[in-house]
Motif scaffolding. Structure first.
Motif, PDB file in Angstrom:
ATOM      1  N   ILE A 134      32.437  21.172  39.147  1.00 48.95           N
ATOM      2  CA  ILE A 134      32.511  20.634  37.666  1.00 48.95           C
ATOM      3  C   ILE A 134      33.809  19.767  37.484  1.00 48.95           C
ATOM      4  O   ILE A 134      34.599  20.034  38.256  1.00 48.95           O
ATOM      5  N   GLU A 135      33.601  18.639  36.950  1.00 49.60           N
ATOM      6  CA  GLU A 135      34.748  17.654  36.381  1.00 49.60           C
ATOM      7  C   GLU A 135      34.770  17.390  35.099  1.00 49.60           C
ATOM      8  O   GLU A 135      33.789  17.244  34.279  1.00 49.60           O
ATOM      9  N   ILE A 136      36.015  17.350  34.481  1.00 46.63           N
ATOM     10  CA  ILE A 136      36.061  17.377  33.338  1.00 46.63           C
ATOM     11  C   ILE A 136      36.239  15.735  32.787  1.00 46.63           C
ATOM     12  O   ILE A 136      35.940  15.584  31.323  1.00 46.63           O
ATOM     13  N   ILE A 137      36.445  15.039  33.578  1.00 47.84           N
ATOM     14  CA  ILE A 137      36.447  13.477  33.175  1.00 47.84           C
ATOM     15  C   ILE A 137      34.942  12.966  33.450  1.00 47.84           C
ATOM     16  O   ILE A 137      34.545  12.743  34.691  1.00 47.84           O
ATOM     17  N   GLY A 163      35.822  23.063  33.397  1.00 40.88           N
ATOM     18  CA  GLY A 163      35.577  24.162  34.195  1.00 40.88           C
ATOM     19  C   GLY A 163      36.265  25.545  34.280  1.00 40.88           C
ATOM     20  O   GLY A 163      36.046  26.543  34.584  1.00 40.88           O
ATOM     21  N   TYR A 164      37.135  25.498  33.060  1.00 39.75           N
ATOM     22  CA  TYR A 164      37.728  26.825  32.585  1.00 39.75           C
ATOM     23  C   TYR A 164      36.610  28.022  32.533  1.00 39.75           C
ATOM     24  O   TYR A 164      36.793  28.921  32.844  1.00 39.75           O
ATOM     25  N   TYR A 165      35.427  27.771  31.900  1.00 40.21           N
ATOM     26  CA  TYR A 165      34.493  28.425  31.650  1.00 40.21           C
ATOM     27  C   TYR A 165      33.685  28.872  32.828  1.00 40.21           C
ATOM     28  O   TYR A 165      32.478  29.617  32.794  1.00 40.21           O
ATOM     29  N   GLY A 166      33.856  28.256  34.279  1.00 41.57           N
ATOM     30  CA  GLY A 166      33.059  28.289  35.233  1.00 41.57           C
ATOM     31  C   GLY A 166      31.553  27.929  35.104  1.00 41.57           C
ATOM     32  O   GLY A 166      31.383  26.884  34.061  1.00 41.57           O
ATOM     33  N   PRO A 186      41.907  31.242  34.975  1.00 45.39           N
ATOM     34  CA  PRO A 186      41.046  31.464  34.063  1.00 45.39           C
ATOM     35  C   PRO A 186      40.168  32.906  34.201  1.00 45.39           C
ATOM     36  O   PRO A 186      39.408  32.913  35.269  1.00 45.39           O
ATOM     37  N   PRO A 187      40.178  33.492  33.386  1.00 45.67           N
ATOM     38  CA  PRO A 187      39.413  34.778  33.368  1.00 45.67           C
ATOM     39  C   PRO A 187      37.948  34.664  33.748  1.00 45.67           C
ATOM     40  O   PRO A 187      37.368  35.436  34.472  1.00 45.67           O
ATOM     41  N   PRO A 188      37.178  33.621  33.045  1.00 47.02           N
ATOM     42  CA  PRO A 188      35.946  33.468  33.309  1.00 47.02           C
ATOM     43  C   PRO A 188      35.667  33.323  34.965  1.00 47.02           C
ATOM     44  O   PRO A 188      34.740  33.406  35.286  1.00 47.02           O
ATOM     45  N   LEU A 189      36.344  32.619  35.768  1.00 43.12           N
ATOM     46  CA  LEU A 189      36.264  32.388  36.966  1.00 43.12           C
ATOM     47  C   LEU A 189      36.558  33.531  37.635  1.00 43.12           C
ATOM     48  O   LEU A 189      35.575  33.926  38.834  1.00 43.12           O
ATOM     49  N   ILE A 190      37.418  34.362  37.253  1.00 46.62           N
ATOM     50  CA  ILE A 190      37.293  35.784  38.175  1.00 46.62           C
ATOM     51  C   ILE A 190      36.111  36.631  37.886  1.00 46.62           C
ATOM     52  O   ILE A 190      35.679  37.081  38.688  1.00 46.62           O
ATOM     53  N   GLU A 191      35.699  36.371  36.728  1.00 45.29           N
ATOM     54  CA  GLU A 191      34.378  37.299  36.268  1.00 45.29           C
ATOM     55  C   GLU A 191      33.267  36.662  37.198  1.00 45.29           C
ATOM     56  O   GLU A 191      32.274  37.438  37.628  1.00 45.29           O
ATOM     57  N   GLN A 192      33.116  35.462  37.524  1.00 47.82           N
ATOM     58  CA  GLN A 192      32.006  34.704  38.108  1.00 47.82           C
ATOM     59  C   GLN A 192      32.374  34.925  39.864  1.00 47.82           C
ATOM     60  O   GLN A 192      31.357  34.329  40.316  1.00 47.82           O
ATOM     61  N   LEU A 193      33.184  35.693  40.363  1.00 44.37           N
ATOM     62  CA  LEU A 193      33.324  35.686  41.840  1.00 44.37           C
ATOM     63  C   LEU A 193      32.579  37.090  41.977  1.00 44.37           C
ATOM     64  O   LEU A 193      32.451  38.132  41.214  1.00 44.37           O
ATOM     65  N   LYS A 194      31.800  36.961  43.035  1.00 46.61           N
ATOM     66  CA  LYS A 194      31.092  37.887  43.816  1.00 46.61           C
ATOM     67  C   LYS A 194      32.085  39.284  43.994  1.00 46.61           C
ATOM     68  O   LYS A 194      33.317  38.963  44.372  1.00 46.61           O
ATOM     69  N   ASP A 195      31.596  40.542  43.981  1.00 49.06           N
ATOM     70  CA  ASP A 195      32.486  41.522  44.679  1.00 49.06           C
ATOM     71  C   ASP A 195      32.726  41.244  46.154  1.00 49.06           C
ATOM     72  O   ASP A 195      31.744  40.613  46.771  1.00 49.06           O
ATOM     73  N   GLY A 196      34.024  41.035  46.450  1.00 49.95           N
ATOM     74  CA  GLY A 196      34.368  40.763  47.878  1.00 49.95           C
ATOM     75  C   GLY A 196      34.713  39.117  47.884  1.00 49.95           C
ATOM     76  O   GLY A 196      34.794  38.501  49.121  1.00 49.95           O
ATOM     77  N   GLY A 197      34.369  38.600  46.763  1.00 49.78           N
ATOM     78  CA  GLY A 197      34.584  37.018  46.780  1.00 49.78           C
ATOM     79  C   GLY A 197      36.049  36.698  46.709  1.00 49.78           C
ATOM     80  O   GLY A 197      37.092  37.114  46.655  1.00 49.78           O
TER      81      GLY A 197
END
Ligand code: SAH
Length: 239
Positions: A134-137, A163-166, A186-197
């Motif tokens: 993801i790229e913001i520009i 990319g803050y929202y993944g 960013p909390p959404p990125l932690i949420e989108q990590l797999k268990d063990g990621g």
């Protein structure tokens, strides 16, 4: 008489200069594999990166095709380079170190925040991973997408967004790599990590040095480890 004899000579020299020399220059300058192999040995292996998958990807991906034409001669230097819009492509060692840390490979789904030139995304793809970036520009997102397509990394999925929202539709990810400095993860990125990621992210003030952090998620717990001081361009937010 002399002049008459000289004319074909000059013609031949002109032919050599106009047609053959540029051809030689193009074919010699196109590949740059010698510079790339030297970069891997002197800057990356010498500093302790060992993962064979990472090293093979760094030897393969033509870094000079990811920088502006005026920077091509400096592409294999031991430093970051400007890529336009006030952004930079990271120093080769940092790209290799971050790649090795998140252990890419076939079957791994990886999210990158900060496509920039597309170089880090191409390295992850060359390592066999399924890559989302993801790229913001928008202008950088567009040019990176075209470049990746042209160079044979069309499987990399790109998106122009904050990319803050993944990228929830493709979550969860085995690994997330953030290539811009953020004051907090960013909390959404932690949420989108797999268990063990695993997530690698430069954390700290955009105006000073930051710390490259490794975030590991195990169940509901996340642990963070400081890896090294780094300097990245700031993580931006969409208005
Ligand atoms: N990984 C890139 C280099 C990235 S430079 C490469 O290999 O070339 C950091 C990039 O992050 C910049 O292009 C910047 O525009 C982008 N960026 C900054 N904040 C962002 C955000 N919130 N979401 C997505 N991209 C962001």
């Amino acid at each position: 008489m002399r002049i008459a004899c000289g004319a074909p000579g000059r013609g031949l020299i002109l032919f050599l200069c106009i047609v053959l020399l540029p051809l030689t220059a193009v074919s010699a300058g196109n590949d740059r594999s010698k510079e790339r192999l030297a970069m891997v040995t002197e800057q990356i292996v010498a500093r302790g990166v060992k993962d064979p998958v990472t090293l093979a990807a760094m030897r393969e991906v033509p870094r000079h095709r990811f920088v502006p034409l005026v920077q091509a001669a400096s592409a294999y230097d031991d430093r970051p380079l400007p890529i336009g819009h006030g952004q930079t492509i990271s120093q080769p060692f940092i790209v290799a170190y971050m790649t090795e840390t998140i252990q890419p490979g076939p079957g791994k789904k990886i999210l990158e925040i900060g496509t920039g030139s597309g170089y880090q995304a191409a390295i992850l793809a060359a390592a066999g991973a399924e890559v989302y970036s993801i790229e913001i520009i928008p202008a950088l997102a567009d040019s990176a997408t075209q470049r990746l397509r042209k160079l044979g990394y069309a499987a990399v999925r790109t998106r122009a967004a904050d990319g803050y929202y993944g990228w929830a539709e493709h979550a969860p990810f085995d690994a997330i790599i953030v290539t811009a400095a953020t004051e907090f993860v960013p909390p959404p990125l932690i949420e989108q990590l797999k268990d063990g990621g695993l997530m690698i992210v430069p954390v700290g003030s955009p105006f000073f040095m930051q710390t490259l952090m490794l975030v590991q998620k195990t169940g509901e717990t996340t642990t963070s480890t400081s890896l090294m001081p780094v300097r990245f361009v700031p993580f931006q937010r969409a208005e």
